[in-house]
Design a protein around this motif. Structure first.
Motif, short mmCIF file in Angstrom:
data_model
loop_
_atom_site.label_atom_id
_atom_site.label_comp_id
_atom_site.label_asym_id
_atom_site.label_seq_id
_atom_site.Cartn_x
_atom_site.Cartn_y
_atom_site.Cartn_z
N GLN A 156 54.01 42.42 -1.10
CA GLN A 156 52.95 42.16 -2.08
C GLN A 156 52.12 40.94 -1.68
OE1 GLN A 156 51.87 43.68 -4.78
NE2 GLN A 156 53.39 45.28 -5.09
N ALA A 157 52.65 40.07 -0.83
CA ALA A 157 51.85 38.95 -0.34
C ALA A 157 50.68 39.47 0.49
CB ALA A 157 52.73 38.01 0.49
N LEU A 158 50.92 40.55 1.23
CA LEU A 158 49.83 41.15 1.97
C LEU A 158 48.83 41.82 1.03
CD1 LEU A 158 49.67 41.03 5.08
CD2 LEU A 158 51.97 40.64 4.21
N ASN A 159 49.34 42.35 -0.08
CA ASN A 159 48.46 42.86 -1.11
C ASN A 159 47.56 41.75 -1.64
OD1 ASN A 159 48.21 43.20 -4.35
ND2 ASN A 159 48.11 45.21 -3.41
N SER A 160 48.14 40.57 -1.82
CA SER A 160 47.39 39.43 -2.31
C SER A 160 46.38 38.93 -1.29
CB SER A 160 48.34 38.29 -2.69
OG SER A 160 49.12 38.65 -3.80
N LEU A 161 46.68 39.12 0.00
CA LEU A 161 45.69 38.77 1.02
C LEU A 161 44.43 39.62 0.83
CD1 LEU A 161 44.85 37.24 3.56
CD2 LEU A 161 46.02 39.02 4.91
N GLY A 162 44.64 40.90 0.51
CA GLY A 162 43.51 41.78 0.22
C GLY A 162 42.75 41.33 -1.01
N THR A 163 43.48 40.93 -2.05
CA THR A 163 42.81 40.50 -3.29
C THR A 163 42.14 39.14 -3.12
OG1 THR A 163 44.85 39.50 -4.16
CG2 THR A 163 44.42 41.79 -4.75
N THR A 164 42.57 38.38 -2.11
CA THR A 164 41.96 37.07 -1.86
C THR A 164 40.62 37.21 -1.15
OG1 THR A 164 44.13 36.00 -1.74
CG2 THR A 164 42.29 34.82 -0.76
N VAL A 165 40.58 38.02 -0.11
CA VAL A 165 39.33 38.18 0.64
C VAL A 165 38.37 39.13 -0.06
CG1 VAL A 165 40.49 37.68 2.81
CG2 VAL A 165 40.22 40.06 2.10
N GLY A 166 38.89 40.01 -0.93
CA GLY A 166 38.06 41.00 -1.60
C GLY A 166 36.91 40.42 -2.40
N PRO A 167 37.16 39.45 -3.31
CA PRO A 167 36.06 38.90 -4.10
C PRO A 167 34.98 38.22 -3.26
CG PRO A 167 38.17 38.32 -5.08
CD PRO A 167 38.46 38.91 -3.73
N TYR A 168 35.41 37.54 -2.19
CA TYR A 168 34.42 36.86 -1.34
C TYR A 168 33.54 37.88 -0.62
CZ TYR A 168 32.43 33.73 2.16
OH TYR A 168 31.56 33.02 2.93
N VAL A 169 34.19 38.89 -0.03
CA VAL A 169 33.42 39.93 0.66
C VAL A 169 32.58 40.72 -0.33
CG1 VAL A 169 33.60 42.05 2.04
CG2 VAL A 169 35.12 40.12 2.52
N GLY A 170 33.18 41.05 -1.48
CA GLY A 170 32.45 41.79 -2.50
C GLY A 170 31.26 41.02 -3.03
N GLY A 171 31.42 39.69 -3.19
CA GLY A 171 30.32 38.86 -3.66
C GLY A 171 29.15 38.90 -2.69
N LEU A 172 29.44 38.86 -1.37
CA LEU A 172 28.39 38.93 -0.37
C LEU A 172 27.71 40.29 -0.36
CD1 LEU A 172 30.09 37.10 2.67
CD2 LEU A 172 28.39 36.19 1.09
N LEU A 173 28.52 41.35 -0.46
CA LEU A 173 27.97 42.70 -0.39
C LEU A 173 27.20 43.10 -1.64
CD1 LEU A 173 30.98 44.56 1.28
CD2 LEU A 173 28.83 43.91 2.37
N PHE A 174 27.70 42.70 -2.82
CA PHE A 174 27.10 43.14 -4.07
C PHE A 174 25.97 42.22 -4.54
CE2 PHE A 174 31.33 45.26 -5.58
CZ PHE A 174 31.17 46.21 -4.58
N PHE A 175 26.06 40.92 -4.22
CA PHE A 175 25.07 39.97 -4.73
C PHE A 175 24.22 39.33 -3.63
CE2 PHE A 175 28.46 39.83 -8.01
CZ PHE A 175 27.70 40.30 -9.07
#
Length: 422
Positions: A156-175
């Motif tokens: 699940q720590a690797l799952n959290s790695l995904g949730t950590t980079v997701g908002p940053y990447v999503g912020g760049l892509l969506f906004f």
């Protein structure tokens, strides 16, 4: 062909050397990372679509409602599917369905209808549900029972790695990279990211199709398990664990869903959407750090005690963010991620302990409870609309009080189950 029946598969035993599990554990961690990345994109998608379609908080939370309601609808059928076809084919099915959901974002953008986005999210979440039902009990079983919580926390720590980079990447892509995206771009900003995810999911499915993964014999041979004569309703640690998963996922998702709008409040941080979206990475990054720490700590500390301690800490942090303003309120709510860290894998592993051949079905029950991610954010959205967004955090606070109570009692409930099956 099912990986249960193929002659090329081998049987995993709980006392085998860890080297036997290096390949399957490594393969499964890629899935944990990917579905974490996909799930947390909702936190950035909510303010994006809220602005595009001029939604209130309750309407915007329909994104999480449709996504997580898939767990309620699909989990039990997924448990039956995994029981019949095996963990490997369950993973393949989940990957393909999730990729179809991602591809459905293209027509949703073209038609520009909110309900089509919700439908695409439901299909995407259905695939992730099958992945969850397959992957969580599989990772828990790949090694000694006493270290199942530690092993699942590591995955699940690797799952959290995904949730950590997701908002940053999503912020760049969506906004966009320099602030809010141009208004005319609208929902177009979500099309390319989800098409890229569809390609990644299909690629991983192809790779998994050629992997040889071990079979968990105790989960496939009914006749060897004493639990076969009992109902899962006789297992209080599982039944109450369903409630704990409901509360945890609901609270975690609700908090993450409101962070962008919460940090935009003048008395909290007054941040614009693109800046607030990047801060969400601290929330999920804390969970990642906590899971690596928890994987080591749980080798020595009883899972139930760690669960209760973390729940009490979160209650304190939620109280702080509700009663203060400015940076103190902001960092208090972000710090919750660190204590969220061990909760899902720890609850999951202690809830399925000793279920034997009923493990796949029990996993389905627990994944069914992930519907909390649909219900709790919606309830908090109603509170935010009727009272205010800051006081709406009382909703997840109540959820964590239940989790603390579960941690206090789960050992006693597990002993009751063992006395029935032995």
């Amino acid at each position: 062909m099912s990986d249960i029946n193929t002659n090329q598969s081998f049987v995993a035993q709980g006392n085998d050397e860890n080297k036997n599990y290096l390949l399957p554990l490594s393969a499964m961690t890629t899935l944990f990372f990917l579905w974490g990345f996909i799930t947390v994109l909702n936190d950035v998608l909510i303010p994006r679509l809220k602005g595009v379609f001029d939604l209130n908080y309750t309407e915007a939370m329909m994104i999480q409602f449709c996504f997580f309601s898939a767990y309620f609808i699909v989990s039990l059928p997924a448990g039956v599917l995994v029981k019949k076809l095996g963990y490997k084919n369950g993973v393949l099915t989940g990957l393909v369905v999730a990729s179809i959901g991602c591809m459905l974002f293209y027509p949703a953008v073209v038609v520009h209808e909110y309900w089509l986005f919700l439908g695409a999210l439901f299909v995407l979440a259905s695939g992730i549900t099958v992945l969850q039902v397959s992957a969580n009990p599989y990772v828990a079983a790949l090694g000694p029972v006493k270290t199942a919580s530690s092993r699942l926390n590591l995955a699940q720590a690797l799952n959290s790695l995904g949730t950590t980079v997701g908002p940053y990447v999503g912020g760049l892509l969506f906004f966009g990279t320099a602030g809010a995206m141009a208004a005319e771009a609208g929902a177009e900003s979500v099309k390319v990211p989800y098409l890229m995810l569809a390609g990644a999911l299909l690629t991983i499915a192809i790779v998994f199709a050629f992997l040889k993964l071990p079979t968990i014999e105790a989960h496939t041979q009914e006749q060897t398990c004493k639990a076969k004569a009992h109902s899962l309703f006789d297992a209080p640690h599982l039944v109450m664990g369903v409630g704990a998963i409901f509360c945890y996922v609901g609270a975690e998702v609700a908090i993450g869903s409101f962070l962008v709008n919460y940090f935009a409040q003048p008395h909290i941080a007054g941040l614009e959407e693109h800046a607030a979206a990047k801060l969400i990475s601290y929330y999920w990054g804390g969970a990642m750090v906590g899971r690596f720490i928890g994987s080591a700590v749980l080798q020595k500390v009883a899972p139930s005690k760690a669960l209760m301690f973390n729940a009490v800490c979160i209650v304190a942090l939620l109280s702080a963010t509700m009663l203060t303003e400015g940076h103190l309120a902001m960092w208090a709510v972000l710090a919750i991620g660190l204590f969220n860290s061990i909760m899902f894998p720890t609850i999951f592993s202690v809830a399925i302990e000793g279920l034997g051949s009923l493990t796949s079905k029990g996993s389905g029950w627990l994944c069914l409870a992930i519907v909390g991610g649909a219900i709790v954010p919606l309830v908090q959205g109603m509170f935010a609309d009727t009272i205010n967004i800051q006081m709406s955090f009382i909703v997840p606070l109540v959820c964590y009080l239940y989790i603390a109570w579960y941690g206090m009692n789960v050992v006693k409930w597990a002993q009751q189950w063992r006395s029935k099956v032995n």
